[in-house]
Enzyme design. Sequence first.
Site, PDB file in Angstrom:
ATOM      1  N   GLU A 163       0.778  -1.232  -0.007  1.00 44.39           N
ATOM      2  CA  GLU A 163      -0.026  -0.097   0.159  1.00 44.39           C
ATOM      3  C   GLU A 163       0.873   1.484  -0.118  1.00 44.39           C
ATOM      4  O   GLU A 163       0.399   2.032  -0.532  1.00 44.39           O
ATOM      5  CB  GLU A 163      -0.946   0.039   1.198  1.00 44.39           C
ATOM      6  CG  GLU A 163      -2.103  -0.965   1.290  1.00 44.39           C
ATOM      7  CD  GLU A 163      -1.633  -2.273   1.347  1.00 44.39           C
ATOM      8  OE1 GLU A 163      -0.651  -2.644   1.757  1.00 44.39           O
ATOM      9  OE2 GLU A 163      -2.724  -3.131   1.100  1.00 44.39           O
TER      10      GLU A 163
ATOM     11  N   PHE B  54      -9.211  -3.619   1.297  1.00 41.13           N
ATOM     12  CA  PHE B  54     -10.240  -3.210   2.362  1.00 41.13           C
ATOM     13  C   PHE B  54      -9.859  -1.882   3.221  1.00 41.13           C
ATOM     14  O   PHE B  54      -8.595  -1.512   3.118  1.00 41.13           O
ATOM     15  CB  PHE B  54     -10.285  -4.467   3.781  1.00 41.13           C
ATOM     16  CG  PHE B  54     -11.250  -5.423   3.225  1.00 41.13           C
ATOM     17  CD1 PHE B  54     -12.369  -5.734   3.429  1.00 41.13           C
ATOM     18  CD2 PHE B  54     -10.523  -6.405   2.163  1.00 41.13           C
ATOM     19  CE1 PHE B  54     -13.187  -6.839   3.287  1.00 41.13           C
ATOM     20  CE2 PHE B  54     -11.255  -7.564   1.879  1.00 41.13           C
ATOM     21  CZ  PHE B  54     -12.500  -7.893   2.270  1.00 41.13           C
ATOM     22  N   ALA B  55     -10.627  -1.198   3.618  1.00 39.18           N
ATOM     23  CA  ALA B  55     -10.265   0.145   4.323  1.00 39.18           C
ATOM     24  C   ALA B  55      -9.141  -0.152   5.582  1.00 39.18           C
ATOM     25  O   ALA B  55      -8.352   0.751   5.804  1.00 39.18           O
ATOM     26  CB  ALA B  55     -11.439   0.777   4.854  1.00 39.18           C
ATOM     27  N   ASP B  56      -9.170  -1.308   6.136  1.00 41.42           N
ATOM     28  CA  ASP B  56      -8.604  -1.728   7.194  1.00 41.42           C
ATOM     29  C   ASP B  56      -7.220  -1.566   6.793  1.00 41.42           C
ATOM     30  O   ASP B  56      -5.965  -1.302   7.666  1.00 41.42           O
ATOM     31  CB  ASP B  56      -8.741  -2.878   7.792  1.00 41.42           C
ATOM     32  CG  ASP B  56     -10.325  -3.136   8.008  1.00 41.42           C
ATOM     33  OD1 ASP B  56     -10.702  -3.192   8.953  1.00 41.42           O
ATOM     34  OD2 ASP B  56     -11.187  -3.313   6.939  1.00 41.42           O
TER      35      ASP B  56
ATOM     36  N   HIS C 195     -11.483  -6.464   8.944  1.00 40.36           N
ATOM     37  CA  HIS C 195     -12.174  -6.328   7.433  1.00 40.36           C
ATOM     38  C   HIS C 195     -13.153  -5.609   7.812  1.00 40.36           C
ATOM     39  O   HIS C 195     -14.320  -5.798   7.231  1.00 40.36           O
ATOM     40  CB  HIS C 195     -12.358  -7.607   6.950  1.00 40.36           C
ATOM     41  CG  HIS C 195     -11.205  -8.304   6.410  1.00 40.36           C
ATOM     42  ND1 HIS C 195     -10.250  -9.005   7.281  1.00 40.36           N
ATOM     43  CD2 HIS C 195     -10.690  -8.549   5.089  1.00 40.36           C
ATOM     44  CE1 HIS C 195      -9.470  -9.757   6.390  1.00 40.36           C
ATOM     45  NE2 HIS C 195      -9.503  -9.320   5.105  1.00 40.36           N
TER      46      HIS C 195
END
Length: 659
Positions: free
Chosen positions: A398, A421-423, A465
């Site tokens: 990321e 996933f935003a996590d 998640h």
Amino acid sequence: MINFNRSNFTDDLLVELYKALVKPRIIEEKMLNLLRQGKISKWFSGIGQEAIAVGATMALDEDEYIMPLHRNLGVFTTRKMPFLKLFNQWQGNESGYSKGRERSFHFGSNAHHIVGMISHLGPQLTIANGIALAHQLRKEKKVALAFTGEGGTSEGDFHEALNVASVCNLPVIFLVENNGYGLSTPSSEQFRCKHLADKAIGYGMEGITIDGNNILMVYDTIKGIRDYCITNQRPYLVECMTFRMRGHEEASGTKYVPKDLFEEWSQKDPVLNYENYLLANNFISEELKTGLRSGIKQEIEEGLQAAFAEPPLVPDTTKEYNDVYAPDTTPIIQPSGHSSEKRLVDAIADGMKQAMEKHPNLILMGQDIAEYGGVFKITEGLVEKFGKERVRNTPLCESAILGAALGLSVKGFKSMVEMQFADFVTCGFNQIINNLAKIHYRWGQHADVVVRMPTGAGVGAGPFHSQSNETWFTHTPGLKVVYPATPYDAKGLLLASFEDPNPVMYFEHKALYRGVTGLVPDDYYTIEIGKANLVRQGEDVSIITYGAGVHWAMEILDEQKSLSADLLDLRTLLPFDKDAIEASVKKTGKVIILHEDCLTGGIGGEIAAFISENFFSHLDAPVMRCASLDTPVPFALPLEKNFLPKDRFRQELEKLMAY
Ligand SMILES: Cc1ncc(C[n+]2csc(CCOP(=O)(O)OP(=O)(O)O)c2C)c(N)n1
Ligand SMILES: [Mg+2]
């Protein structure tokens, strides 16, 4: 002593290199004097390492981007930044490169093709990937060059950047200045490999270790590598051996460095050795040497006088606020024509497709987003339609991808980075918070990046998640945080996010993807970022919410027909719509804020404070909040249901109405 080999260099080039090499040394000597006199506050010295910055910069074309670090004055001087403006920068003057907002070398200048560092060091490397990708996409025969110290090679960004550059075949030169120390930490406590250049093998790229104090070797090597990178469209790792002749920064001393190392390396001084070589071989004369040195000294003196005569910086809060964001000239395009019933997921996918059509410079990046279509299938079909150059699968990294997105933006591209996933945004957090968000305020470079964030609970996916992490970002000036609740808003806000030149965190709720449907215009339209939507209108209470909360509130209002409520969907959390909140609060006098995020530190606290501070006299009851429990998001469905605020909301609302 250093062995110089002039190769096939012209006499002129030998002299040009000398001129460029002497300049940072003389500036530094002056800076050390000023420091002793207490006229400047801090200085990171590059004395002893100048041949690297100067040789590498001379080897590139002037319009090739460099990502320098704190010891690379030679990059800035070789790119011909005027001393006056540089000194104004270091003094924090209004007329420096960052209007007094940044220190030392923490700034960039597109006119000079330099992207300056943030303190965190490693992120520099990944920006180079984005710039190189931009060159590659435009078929320009150019490289990008990023510096790191040997200490910085221990950072995750070093690994991610090299891996991505290799996997994606990017023409990037990664240049390690191995000066033996990272602050006080010697190399023996930093890494275990013999040569850092050997790390290249692990990434499937070429690497080389050279004498960083030999300017001809640095210049020749980088020039050759530049050609290699461009011809082969590949990255290259160069390790330049050198030594830091002064402390980490001037105040920190050098007690921990054995004396004999200084003696050994002073024999290898890059400036004096080269100067002696040129004199001994009659490439320069004593007159040229003294003339050059006194010319530089004079330029410095003039710059200093002018900089010290600058008026003291007077803060202007309006100006400060104005520079946090790049001006947003997003055209608000009203929807027209036919609409179709769509699920939230399809509305976002539709928006993605139309954004790709509208902006030929938009690049999509993320894990599994190409042929696989993304884990939620939002990008399905896009690679077939727009090709692999624009719809890019990335390795699992990321941080590197967000850094690359910033590099693309420097070169005039737009990009979308999909968090699976935003996590998982935690692994790219630094880039968002410190690079994307702050760069416009720091030196006027915008970050035209949309980060898509599949968020939220309700699907039994457990602590990693399911999180609601929007307020990690609402606390960061420079970001915009958008969070639509309906298919109509999702498409219009997504398209507006792509128009906006600022970094936008775009939250999309996983449980709503296939859980809500609505009419969505088929054609292109945008919805203004920062504007709430009054979903229902009433007199007795204001329910302020967003995301899943909008649907929970509607469910209750549908049941309780006698309750006359304003239902305000914020739609954007940063900046949130203060006018809409004001209008509703003044009308109803009772407010409850509902959100899926945990209670403590949720945006509800901020809104409650805003209301209490400004509209206290309009309130008939305390501002209430209803939110998830202050625990991680649990996996088992009964636990998750208990965690979420939906069931508690009914009682909280009743409590407020009875107040
Ligand atoms: C993420 C992060 N951790 C710690 C620091 C503090 N710090 C600043 S420079 C530095 C040493 C860097 O060493 P190296 O990469 O070898 O560069 P050099 O200073 O030797 O040129 C450290 C630890 C930082 N800036 N960023
Ligand atoms: Mg070092």
